[in-house]
Design a protein around this motif. Sequence first.
Motif, PDB file in Angstrom:
ATOM      1  N   GLU A  39      14.596  -2.591  -9.546  1.00  0.00           N
ATOM      2  CA  GLU A  39      13.735  -3.041  -8.454  1.00  0.00           C
ATOM      3  C   GLU A  39      12.879  -4.240  -8.846  1.00  0.00           C
ATOM      4  O   GLU A  39      12.113  -4.755  -8.026  1.00  0.00           O
ATOM      5  CB  GLU A  39      12.812  -1.896  -7.994  1.00  0.00           C
ATOM      6  N   LEU A  59      11.227  -7.654  -9.340  1.00  0.00           N
ATOM      7  CA  LEU A  59      11.261  -8.940  -8.643  1.00  0.00           C
ATOM      8  C   LEU A  59      10.755 -10.073  -9.525  1.00  0.00           C
ATOM      9  O   LEU A  59      11.240 -11.201  -9.436  1.00  0.00           O
ATOM     10  CB  LEU A  59      10.384  -8.872  -7.377  1.00  0.00           C
ATOM     11  N   LYS A  96      17.415  -7.484  -8.242  1.00  0.00           N
ATOM     12  CA  LYS A  96      16.480  -8.067  -7.279  1.00  0.00           C
ATOM     13  C   LYS A  96      15.588  -9.142  -7.891  1.00  0.00           C
ATOM     14  O   LYS A  96      14.669  -9.640  -7.237  1.00  0.00           O
ATOM     15  CB  LYS A  96      15.614  -6.966  -6.658  1.00  0.00           C
TER      16      LYS A  96
END
Length: 567
Positions: free
Chosen positions: A457, A459, A482
Amino acid sequence: MASRKTFLLFLSLLLLPLILECFLLEALVINSSDGDINTRAVCTEMERKALLKFTGGLEDPSGRLSSWVGGDCCKWQGVDCSNGTGHVIKLDLRNPYQSNSTLDYEADEAAFHLSSLVGQISHSLLDLKYLNYLDLSSNDFQGNPIPNFFGSFERLSYLNLSQAAFSGMIPPHLGNLSNLRQLDISASPFDESSWVSDLNWLSGLSSLKYLNLGLVNLNKAQTNWLEAVNMFPSLLELHLPGCELNNFPQSLSFVNFTSLSVLNLDDNNFEASIPGCLFNASTLVELRLGSAQIKGPIPYDAWGNLCSLEVLDLSGNDISDAGIEFVDSLSTCSNSSLKELFLGQNQFNGHFPDSFGYLKNLRLIDVFDNRLSGQIPNSLGHLKNIRSINLSKNELSGPIPDSIGNLGNLRSLLLSDNAISGSIPPSIGKLLFLEELDLSHNGMNGTIPESIGQLKELLALTLDWNSWKGTVSEIHFMGLMKLEYFSSYLSPATNNSLVFDITSDWIPPFSLKLIRIGNCILSQTFPAWLGTQKELSHIILRNVGTEIFGSGAKATHSGLPRIRTQD
């Protein structure tokens, strides 16, 4: 014969109500919908005309009032009536627009104003004598004052005029609304100034449970503002942020806040310590004193009285010459309910308390920009519900504890601008929900574990200005599907001790928007895999131990049409 006729007449008169009731019941059944009997009365003609006259003073660029046609105003959007009498009891004309984060600021503002009602309020609303709910929030009344006649709606229990571009003095006539339970006349930062001459009118609002005067200038009510709101034992929420208060009474021995759950005094100018009487408000769930110029010392033991507290904000107060040992007192509650703790941008010093680990319901810790020292305690690993940790800009040292891997719900870990050393613990790979990791500007001189590639997950990964060693391969990026921002611009003192050894035919699983690599070694010239990054707009590759624009770099670079920054 006459007596017979008299008897029949008497019998028919006796049965007439029953016959009429049967006809009425049949009519109701015919007019019913989905099995529900429709008994609603239509609105009165006087109130219908009053609403139409109200629209005469307004512009409605988005057509929100286009349904205001026809004889029955009870069917109009935003209007509710009593089913029994047809009188208008609710007028809800709040601006329905919700801010859209996908738009830029100007486009978002334009959409908001397009959805606003614009103009001034007609006295015709006085004919709505049964009104108990009025919401005109987030419209544009162009700097007009709140009408005095609003104090005549004696049945009103809900009044919301927030962020509606009213200005001038708040009418003390509002003190006539003895049935009012919720009053919100908070302003927007973009509105002209609203102010009060005093707060004595509040004494008439005996039923009040919610009061919001945010950004209303209370400077003229300095001396008695706390006494004025101290008369409401049933008050649940009090919001006075940005009200230019500079007097925090210290002499008041007791506050009558026996029901108060939310107290918001953010952005005031108290220049004083927290008065002891506030620690008697044991029902408090939220206490917000951010940027309120609160001074030390911070009481140590008194916080144990506030065991219902879920949110505490003392940020932005420049509190100096004090530690945060009061956290120890909060942790003594048998079942601490604290969820969010904001202590950033003060001058708290001393060690980071081990007692943080006993506030087991914490979801957010923010102690950004203080002078806390010592190591990050292992006890932090007890915070299984934590989602955000910001310890940036302190004087923390030592390694990141391995227990950090226990924080399975963590979304954001910000540890920049400290003196943290060592390696990233391999347990970091257990933080499967982590979206942001910033370890920049520390003294970290160890390795980056391959387990960091498990953060699916993630970023943003910022590793700048450390002294990393070892090798980074595609395994480190394998699961970062991501990832949008990657920065590893190291200290020049590292002597290029970190090597990026990535095969030439590697295709990343992510689509970057920014990449910064400096004072490291790239195993190839302009990395071929950058050609797959179609969203990339910023590239900085400096002192990477090879000539960036070697053979093949031109072709790779030509596949990046969005580039705005390159170095």
